[in-house]
Design a protein around this motif. Structure first.
Motif, PDB file in Angstrom:
ATOM      1  N   GLN A   1      32.295 -86.351 -36.652  1.00 34.43           N
ATOM      2  CA  GLN A   1      33.739 -86.249 -36.409  1.00 34.43           C
ATOM      3  C   GLN A   1      34.520 -85.902 -37.666  1.00 34.43           C
ATOM      4  O   GLN A   1      35.565 -85.265 -37.593  1.00 34.43           O
ATOM      5  CB  GLN A   1      34.290 -87.557 -35.822  1.00 34.43           C
ATOM      6  N   GLY A   2      34.002 -86.316 -38.828  1.00 36.59           N
ATOM      7  CA  GLY A   2      34.694 -86.027 -40.076  1.00 36.59           C
ATOM      8  C   GLY A   2      34.267 -84.691 -40.672  1.00 36.59           C
ATOM      9  O   GLY A   2      34.758 -84.285 -41.723  1.00 36.59           O
ATOM     10  N   SER A   3      33.352 -84.018 -40.006  1.00 36.43           N
ATOM     11  CA  SER A   3      32.828 -82.744 -40.521  1.00 36.43           C
ATOM     12  C   SER A   3      33.555 -81.578 -39.828  1.00 36.43           C
ATOM     13  O   SER A   3      33.833 -81.647 -38.631  1.00 36.43           O
ATOM     14  CB  SER A   3      31.319 -82.689 -40.228  1.00 36.43           C
ATOM     15  N   PRO A   4      33.826 -80.503 -40.564  1.00 30.07           N
ATOM     16  CA  PRO A   4      34.525 -79.367 -39.923  1.00 30.07           C
ATOM     17  C   PRO A   4      33.604 -78.483 -39.081  1.00 30.07           C
ATOM     18  O   PRO A   4      34.065 -77.555 -38.426  1.00 30.07           O
ATOM     19  CB  PRO A   4      35.048 -78.577 -41.133  1.00 30.07           C
ATOM     20  N   VAL A   5      32.295 -78.769 -39.086  1.00 28.49           N
ATOM     21  CA  VAL A   5      31.324 -77.831 -38.516  1.00 28.49           C
ATOM     22  C   VAL A   5      31.571 -77.528 -37.023  1.00 28.49           C
ATOM     23  O   VAL A   5      31.589 -76.371 -36.608  1.00 28.49           O
ATOM     24  CB  VAL A   5      29.880 -78.342 -38.763  1.00 28.49           C
TER      25      VAL A   5
ATOM     26  N   PRO B   1      25.564 -83.006 -48.472  1.00 29.54           N
ATOM     27  CA  PRO B   1      25.894 -84.376 -48.850  1.00 29.54           C
ATOM     28  C   PRO B   1      24.918 -85.412 -48.304  1.00 29.54           C
ATOM     29  O   PRO B   1      25.048 -86.572 -48.623  1.00 29.54           O
ATOM     30  CB  PRO B   1      27.283 -84.568 -48.218  1.00 29.54           C
ATOM     31  N   GLY B   2      23.932 -85.012 -47.461  1.00 31.58           N
ATOM     32  CA  GLY B   2      22.939 -85.993 -47.042  1.00 31.58           C
ATOM     33  C   GLY B   2      22.651 -85.964 -45.549  1.00 31.58           C
ATOM     34  O   GLY B   2      23.017 -85.017 -44.851  1.00 31.58           O
ATOM     35  N   GLY B   3      21.988 -87.033 -45.092  1.00 31.15           N
ATOM     36  CA  GLY B   3      21.461 -87.086 -43.726  1.00 31.15           C
ATOM     37  C   GLY B   3      22.493 -87.405 -42.671  1.00 31.15           C
ATOM     38  O   GLY B   3      23.667 -87.616 -42.958  1.00 31.15           O
ATOM     39  N   GLY B   4      22.027 -87.438 -41.445  1.00 31.78           N
ATOM     40  CA  GLY B   4      22.899 -87.657 -40.295  1.00 31.78           C
ATOM     41  C   GLY B   4      23.230 -86.322 -39.654  1.00 31.78           C
ATOM     42  O   GLY B   4      22.954 -85.262 -40.218  1.00 31.78           O
ATOM     43  N   VAL B   5      23.799 -86.424 -38.458  1.00 30.20           N
ATOM     44  CA  VAL B   5      24.156 -85.202 -37.744  1.00 30.20           C
ATOM     45  C   VAL B   5      25.584 -84.832 -38.130  1.00 30.20           C
ATOM     46  O   VAL B   5      26.549 -85.383 -37.596  1.00 30.20           O
ATOM     47  CB  VAL B   5      24.022 -85.397 -36.214  1.00 30.20           C
ATOM     48  N   SER B   6      25.716 -83.950 -39.114  1.00 28.61           N
ATOM     49  CA  SER B   6      27.045 -83.516 -39.572  1.00 28.61           C
ATOM     50  C   SER B   6      27.089 -81.999 -39.730  1.00 28.61           C
ATOM     51  O   SER B   6      28.166 -81.412 -39.727  1.00 28.61           O
ATOM     52  CB  SER B   6      27.376 -84.160 -40.928  1.00 28.61           C
ATOM     53  N   GLY B   7      25.944 -81.387 -39.918  1.00 28.53           N
ATOM     54  CA  GLY B   7      25.892 -79.934 -40.159  1.00 28.53           C
ATOM     55  C   GLY B   7      26.362 -79.550 -41.553  1.00 28.53           C
ATOM     56  O   GLY B   7      26.335 -78.377 -41.930  1.00 28.53           O
ATOM     57  N   GLN B   8      26.767 -80.541 -42.348  1.00 26.74           N
ATOM     58  CA  GLN B   8      27.363 -80.232 -43.654  1.00 26.74           C
ATOM     59  C   GLN B   8      26.376 -79.591 -44.650  1.00 26.74           C
ATOM     60  O   GLN B   8      26.745 -78.635 -45.332  1.00 26.74           O
ATOM     61  CB  GLN B   8      27.960 -81.502 -44.274  1.00 26.74           C
ATOM     62  N   PRO B   9      25.120 -80.088 -44.743  1.00 23.47           N
ATOM     63  CA  PRO B   9      24.192 -79.406 -45.668  1.00 23.47           C
ATOM     64  C   PRO B   9      23.991 -77.934 -45.285  1.00 23.47           C
ATOM     65  O   PRO B   9      23.872 -77.070 -46.148  1.00 23.47           O
ATOM     66  CB  PRO B   9      22.895 -80.210 -45.527  1.00 23.47           C
ATOM     67  N   GLY B  10      23.999 -77.648 -43.987  1.00 23.54           N
ATOM     68  CA  GLY B  10      23.858 -76.264 -43.530  1.00 23.54           C
ATOM     69  C   GLY B  10      25.083 -75.452 -43.915  1.00 23.54           C
ATOM     70  O   GLY B  10      24.976 -74.296 -44.346  1.00 23.54           O
ATOM     71  N   ARG B  11      26.258 -76.052 -43.759  1.00 22.04           N
ATOM     72  CA  ARG B  11      27.512 -75.354 -44.109  1.00 22.04           C
ATOM     73  C   ARG B  11      27.535 -75.027 -45.606  1.00 22.04           C
ATOM     74  O   ARG B  11      27.877 -73.912 -46.009  1.00 22.04           O
ATOM     75  CB  ARG B  11      28.702 -76.262 -43.754  1.00 22.04           C
ATOM     76  N   LEU B  12      27.139 -76.015 -46.437  1.00 22.54           N
ATOM     77  CA  LEU B  12      27.151 -75.784 -47.888  1.00 22.54           C
ATOM     78  C   LEU B  12      26.136 -74.707 -48.284  1.00 22.54           C
ATOM     79  O   LEU B  12      26.413 -73.862 -49.139  1.00 22.54           O
ATOM     80  CB  LEU B  12      26.844 -77.087 -48.651  1.00 22.54           C
ATOM     81  N   ALA B  13      24.962 -74.744 -47.639  1.00 25.57           N
ATOM     82  CA  ALA B  13      23.937 -73.732 -47.949  1.00 25.57           C
ATOM     83  C   ALA B  13      24.453 -72.344 -47.601  1.00 25.57           C
ATOM     84  O   ALA B  13      24.264 -71.384 -48.363  1.00 25.57           O
ATOM     85  CB  ALA B  13      22.653 -74.038 -47.179  1.00 25.57           C
ATOM     86  N   ALA B  14      25.127 -72.225 -46.456  1.00 23.20           N
ATOM     87  CA  ALA B  14      25.640 -70.913 -46.042  1.00 23.20           C
ATOM     88  C   ALA B  14      26.648 -70.390 -47.070  1.00 23.20           C
ATOM     89  O   ALA B  14      26.633 -69.205 -47.418  1.00 23.20           O
ATOM     90  CB  ALA B  14      26.288 -71.019 -44.663  1.00 23.20           C
ATOM     91  N   ALA B  15      27.504 -71.291 -47.570  1.00 24.93           N
ATOM     92  CA  ALA B  15      28.513 -70.862 -48.556  1.00 24.93           C
ATOM     93  C   ALA B  15      27.820 -70.358 -49.821  1.00 24.93           C
ATOM     94  O   ALA B  15      28.233 -69.354 -50.415  1.00 24.93           O
ATOM     95  CB  ALA B  15      29.455 -72.023 -48.866  1.00 24.93           C
ATOM     96  N   ARG B  16      26.749 -71.022 -50.228  1.00 29.47           N
ATOM     97  CA  ARG B  16      26.010 -70.579 -51.428  1.00 29.47           C
ATOM     98  C   ARG B  16      25.377 -69.218 -51.202  1.00 29.47           C
ATOM     99  O   ARG B  16      25.394 -68.352 -52.077  1.00 29.47           O
ATOM    100  CB  ARG B  16      24.903 -71.590 -51.751  1.00 29.47           C
ATOM    101  N   VAL B  17      24.784 -69.064 -50.024  1.00 32.57           N
ATOM    102  CA  VAL B  17      24.120 -67.788 -49.734  1.00 32.57           C
ATOM    103  C   VAL B  17      25.145 -66.656 -49.709  1.00 32.57           C
ATOM    104  O   VAL B  17      24.894 -65.566 -50.228  1.00 32.57           O
ATOM    105  CB  VAL B  17      23.338 -67.880 -48.397  1.00 32.57           C
ATOM    106  N   LYS B  18      26.309 -66.942 -49.130  1.00 36.24           N
ATOM    107  CA  LYS B  18      27.359 -65.904 -49.086  1.00 36.24           C
ATOM    108  C   LYS B  18      27.704 -65.464 -50.505  1.00 36.24           C
ATOM    109  O   LYS B  18      27.819 -64.272 -50.790  1.00 36.24           O
ATOM    110  CB  LYS B  18      28.611 -66.465 -48.408  1.00 36.24           C
ATOM    111  N   ARG B  19      27.862 -66.429 -51.403  1.00 39.73           N
ATOM    112  CA  ARG B  19      28.199 -66.083 -52.797  1.00 39.73           C
ATOM    113  C   ARG B  19      27.058 -65.264 -53.422  1.00 39.73           C
ATOM    114  O   ARG B  19      27.275 -64.300 -54.122  1.00 39.73           O
ATOM    115  CB  ARG B  19      28.428 -67.358 -53.637  1.00 39.73           C
TER     116      ARG B  19
ATOM    117  N   LEU C   1      20.534 -74.358 -38.030  1.00 41.16           N
ATOM    118  CA  LEU C   1      21.332 -73.603 -37.060  1.00 41.16           C
ATOM    119  C   LEU C   1      22.782 -73.459 -37.525  1.00 41.16           C
ATOM    120  O   LEU C   1      23.402 -72.402 -37.350  1.00 41.16           O
ATOM    121  CB  LEU C   1      21.278 -74.310 -35.697  1.00 41.16           C
ATOM    122  N   ALA C   2      23.315 -74.540 -38.127  1.00 39.53           N
ATOM    123  CA  ALA C   2      24.703 -74.475 -38.615  1.00 39.53           C
ATOM    124  C   ALA C   2      24.815 -73.390 -39.687  1.00 39.53           C
ATOM    125  O   ALA C   2      25.722 -72.546 -39.653  1.00 39.53           O
ATOM    126  CB  ALA C   2      25.135 -75.833 -39.176  1.00 39.53           C
ATOM    127  N   ALA C   3      23.856 -73.397 -40.634  1.00 38.76           N
ATOM    128  CA  ALA C   3      23.874 -72.388 -41.697  1.00 38.76           C
ATOM    129  C   ALA C   3      23.828 -70.985 -41.086  1.00 38.76           C
ATOM    130  O   ALA C   3      24.585 -70.088 -41.485  1.00 38.76           O
ATOM    131  CB  ALA C   3      22.685 -72.607 -42.637  1.00 38.76           C
TER     132      ALA C   3
END
Ligand SMILES: Cc1cc2nc3c(=O)[nH]c(=O)nc-3n(C[C@H](O)[C@H](O)[C@H](O)COP(=O)(O)OP(=O)(O)OC[C@H]3O[C@@H](n4cnc5c(N)ncnc54)[C@H](O)[C@@H]3O)c2cc1C
Length: 526
Positions: free
Chosen positions: A73-77, A505-523, A22-24
């Motif tokens: 909390q440390g994630s910008p998502v 960067p890995g597991g947990g509720v951070s949304g970060q893997p989704g954010r990184l995937a979205a950036a790759r897809v945009k490129r 969903l984040a992606a």
């Protein structure tokens, strides 16, 4: 492959409606891309979920998986996606954790380091001091690896490389200790630094949340303490499902689509490039790019036969998913009164309500014994268990005057030697005995319960080994080696990307893997 002209076409199809998928989708829709999220179950959220799952207690909210916001909390998502405007509210957890010692005493972990040291000084002044030093060293480790954790390891950018180099330079004299924290077993780190059994167990208990504490690089599990003492921990008001709900609301406002009960049976590829996905129903959905937001093994194995080189399929099949044989299972219990941690609450000389933090129990020997037994496929002897009463921090999660209890035995066998059919009852009985010892009024108050074992989670969310981080936590499965070398950046099929807990960067509720995937897809789509 047959694609009819009436079939739908998107820029991006996302396989899996967990919070990373969903984040992606939100990031991509905000960039003007036409996206669809496909989720095989009837609800969005995956492991970031909560629902009313106990029939006898329809107003007690159950967290089937994640409860604590640690890396969020440390994630910008949350900020990037403006989730507060879509109903997401975080309640700071304070104290976030409490260790329960056998003698009735307890150690609370507050965001404030000095206050936490004060809790340890009851047992050993030396350990209290050592804890301050330990957290200082963990912060240095965090500063060294932190910038990389938020970046795409395949394309970290000069700013991130610079920040990493600067941290490595700044902490040059601490290099050996930082390397030790990153590569050594959590057990050794605790034995090296602390002397009192209560303090040792309290600290070790955290690392156990990330897997067997005796294994090399299990010290990475202490990152939880970095989060606790830097950004602090939190809970979601109204339950974890508010995270995917807020994301869905944001996505809809951007024109993105979601489809539930939509199992993807094939990621359709031709001549080394993705073309779209095919659902279980036979429907084809065309897409220029596809994000595997389900488990990475599942995603790569969904690609059209013959389109992924054998070596990559074998590599992803062999990534460790609860490979050490241990996993938590879940018991959620609806109560018609308030849970009381009787012995430990009596011993607290302050106003901390032990129902608020996540409480942990288990000596060093017990924690090790639990992981060793699990590796043999056997049930443990003693309690290494975590308990939380989510309705204390957020009373809306149970009827007035009542509680919902979250029980998390942290290290049970993923595949008991006799199978879960036989092991289920003795496992639940064992955990209930431990629970009774800590919360003596639990039986009297119980209205109903929900139990989910590792095999059930594996089947429900299509996640091998029921692994809560998809791919085991280890230094060798971090950054460009997560989930495996050659599979952390560009995937062997053009237009296919991972955006799941098994990816950086890995597991947990951070949304970060989704954010990184979205950036790759945009490129990729540029
Ligand atoms: C018991 C437990 C407790 C946890 N506690 C915490 C905690 O307190 N704090 C924390 O931060 N983290 C916690 N975690 C970990 C965290 O919840 C997960 O790492 C994270 O939510 C994973 O998110 P994800 O979106 O990457 O994957 P998932 O949540 O696994 O989502 C993947 C989705 O893909 C779907 N899917 C699979 N195959 C297909 C297919 N073929 N077609 C369509 N859809 C498919 C699945 O149904 C699922 O919804 C816990 C996990 C567990 C299991």
């Amino acid at each position: 492959m047959s694609t009819s002209s009436t079939d739908k076409n998107y820029d991006v199809a996302i396989v899996g409606g967990g919070h990373n998928g969903l984040a992606a989708a939100c990031y991509l829709a905000a960039d003007g891309k036409k996206v669809i999220v496909l989720e095989r179950t009837e609800k969005l959220g995956g492991m970031a979920a909560s629902d009313y799952l106990i029939p006898e207690a329809p107003n007690h909210l159950v967290h089937s998986c994640a409860l604590e916001l640690a890396s969020w909390q440390g994630s910008p998502v949350g900020r990037d996606l403006k989730l507060a405007e879509h109903g997401l509210e975080v309640i700071p957890s304070e104290p976030a954790y409490a260790y329960l010692h056998d003698d009735g005493s307890s150690i609370c972990f507050f965001k404030d380091i000095a206050k936490t040291c004060g809790e340890m000084a009851k047992y050993s002044k030396k350990d209290a001091q050592a804890y301050g030093q330990f957290i200082g060293d963990l912060f240095k480790m965090g500063a060294t690896i932190g910038p990389m954790m938020g970046a795409d390891p395949a394309k970290p950018g000069l700013k991130v490389i610079w920040a990493t180099l600067m941290a490595a330079r700044k902490f040059k004299s601490d290099r050996d200790e930082i390397l030790n924290l990153m590569t050594n077993s959590a057990l050794s780190i605790v034995e090296e630094r602390f002397e009192h059994p209560a303090v040792q167990a309290a600290v070790l208990g955290f690392a156990g949340g990330a897997g067997p504490v005796m294994r090399d690089s299990a010290g990475l599990g202490f990152m939880l303490l970095v989060m606790l003492h830097s950004t602090g921990m939190g809970r979601v008001k109204g339950g974890m499902a508010k995270v995917p709900e807020a994301m869905k609301s944001r996505l809809s406002s951007l024109g993105g689509e979601t489809m539930t009960n939509a199992q993807v049976d094939e990621i359709v590829a031709e001549k080394g490039a993705v073309r779209g996905v095919r659902l279980e129903s036979g429907e084809f959905i065309g897409a220029k790019a596809v994000i595997g937001a389900c488990h990475p093994k599942v995603a790569l194995n969904l690609v059209t036969d013959g389109e992924v080189e054998r070596k990559y399929l074998k590599r992803v099949d062999n990534t460790p998913c609860a490979q050490h044989g241990s996993s938590p299972f879940k018991i959620d219990i609806a109560l018609n009164g308030k849970a009381v941690f009787e012995h430990h609450q009596k011993e607290r000389k302050d106003d901390v309500n032990l129902g608020w933090p996540t409480t942990m129990m288990g000596s060093v020997e017990t924690i090790v014994e639990n992981f060793e037994a699990a590796a043999r496929g056997e049930l443990p002897e003693k309690a290494y268990c975590w308990w939380t009463v989510p309705s204390v921090a957020d009373p809306s999660q149970a009827p007035e005057g009542e509680d919902i209890l979250y029980v998390y035995p942290a290290a049970f066998p993923v595949r008991p030697r006799d199978g879960w059919k036989k092991a289920r009852k003795p496992s639940v009985d064992l955990v209930m005995d431990w629970t009774r010892a800590v919360i003596p009024n639990v039986d009297k108050l119980e209205i109903g319960r929900r139990v989910e074992t590792a095999d059930q989670l594996e089947e429900r969310l299509n996640v091998p080994g029921g692994s809560y981080v998809h791919v085991d936590v280890s230094i060798l499965r971090s950054a460009m080696m997560r989930p495996a070398a050659g599979l952390s950046g560009e995937l062997p099929v053009k237009g296919l990307f991972f955006g799941n807990a098994g990816a950086p960067p890995g597991g947990g509720v951070s949304g970060q893997p989704g954010r990184l995937a979205a950036a790759r897809v945009k490129r990729f789509l540029k």
